[in-house]
Design a protein around this motif. Structure first.
Motif: not given
Length: 414
Positions: A34, A36, A92
């Protein structure tokens, strides 16, 4: 209940520092990392690598890397995430909220654009309509607010056919719908659940603000919350304005806006149907900012113009343009940059915008009609002259919102 920016725990794989790079490479190859969030230290001297919630079931780890699944309670956004566009950030965060329930259908239901008014975001009517969203309850709107940096969320519905174009807006998160919006240094406040606000009219508001109106008296027949009344008073130098409006909610917003901008002493609000307006012989300039047509206001506009000197009418109207095929030469040159957006400058039109024949015909018909109304009203000839045709915006396919600046003067006796 107001939105709280509370982080949602992020799943991660925790391993010893010496195995971190090997594990990261494996997760990237499997498209499970991930991106992010940053790698973070967790108790025990280990490093946690964030993984995608919806792909947890696909985890297949190399045996040589000892690791365990943990939840990062306070995830730190990665540098790339901090540069992320709001629309992507929204998708997201929603994907993380739904986990394995996420689908392409839901992704298509997430808006990619919205209106922002201070700490409130106004979503389009076609967003978040799938049944799955309802199961999330308040968590959905809190997530939307957090992702977009807002405190309140509302969704627009269809404009109600009640004669005053009331918006059908639902407040989804927050206590009230009053917001503030600033255009060209002018402050507008209004309740989004009660009043319309069209950001597409900004070019016309800027144009109005630049008009030479020093010392003039303006009559705004469809004032709303002051979209055009305020630019005339604040920037264009109008001495006084009569603002007509029949929507009580818009009138309340208009009162507040006049005070917010310090011009309340130079404006008189007439609450009611402008067709019943009793004013006569007062205006140097009349604004008729109603679409699709302001034609019902034309007789009133003629009555309020100063009978001895006349003035200028700014007439809003939606005009349909019949599409025509491009000339053969133009079709042959479609690939060249110059042929992509053909324009022509007209002395009486908007620079760089082609004045369509339908626009010109409408303007000439309006000028003739108003000339007749003025002659009938005053019992003497009047002269009308097209000063300018302004294209404000495309209203629908082949339909343009136009403004005609029409000068109206009594004909001197011979």
């Amino acid at each position: 209940m107001e939105a709280r920016d509370v982080p949602i725990p992020v799943p991660a794989l925790a391993t010893e520092l010496r195995f971190a790079q090997h594990l990261r490479k494996h997760l990237e190859e499997e498209q499970l990392l991930d991106g992010r969030y940053r790698l973070q230290e967790v108790p025990g001297g280990r490093v946690a690598l964030p993984v995608l919630e919806e792909k947890l079931s696909q985890l297949r780890l190399p045996r040589e890397v000892p690791c365990g699944l943990v939840r990062i309670q306070d995830p730190v956004p990665s540098r790339a995430a901090r540069r992320q566009a709001p629309a992507q950030k929204l998708r997201d965060q929603l994907r993380r909220l739904l986990g394995q329930s996420w689908s392409e259908e839901l992704e298509r239901d997430v808006p990619r654009a919205w209106q922002r008014h201070g700490d409130l975001v106004l979503l389009s009517e076609d967003s978040f309509r799938a049944a799955s969203w309802e199961k999330l309850g308040p968590a959905l709107w809190e997530t939307v607010a957090s992702a977009l940096g807002a405190q309140r969320v509302a969704r627009r519905g269809r404009v109600l056919p009640d004669g005053i174009r009331s918006p059908s807006v639902t407040l989804l998160l927050g206590q009230d719908g009053w917001v503030e919006h600033v255009d060209n240094g002018i402050r507008y406040t209004f309740d989004v659940t009660k009043c319309m606000f069209s950001p597409g009219n900004i070019t016309e508001k800027l144009r109005v603000a630049s008009l030479p109106c020093s010392g003039e008296v303006l009559v705004d027949l469809y004032a709303g919350i002051g979209y055009f009344t305020l630019p005339y008073l604040v920037h264009a130098g109008a001495a006084f304005a009569h603002a007509c409006e029949w929507n009580i909610h818009a009138v309340e917003a208009l009162r507040r806006n006049l005070a917010l901008n310090g011009v309340q002493d130079r404006c008189c609000i007439h609450h009611g149907d402008s067709r019943q307006l009793e004013l006569r012989d007062v205006a140097d300039r009349v604004n008729l900012g109603l679409i699709p047509s302001s034609e019902e206001g034309w007789p009133v506009a003629c009555r309020v113009l100063k009978k001895d000197t006349g003035g200028v009418l700014h007439i809003h109207h939606n005009v349909e343009t019949v599409p025509t095929p491009a000339p053969p030469q133009l079709r042959a040159e479609q690939g060249s940059p110059e042929a992509q957006h053909p324009t022509e400058d007209c002395g009486k039109g908007t620079p760089g915008v082609r004045i369509r024949p339908e626009w010109q015909r409408w303007a000439e018909a309006a000028a003739a009609r108003i000339q007749g109304l003025l002659a009938e009203l005053h019992g003497q000839p009047w002269h009308t002259s097209i000063l300018h045709i302004q294209a404000v915006k495309s209203y629908a396919p082949h339909v343009h919102h136009l403004v005609l600046d029409l000068e109206c003067r009594p004909t001197p006796p011979t």
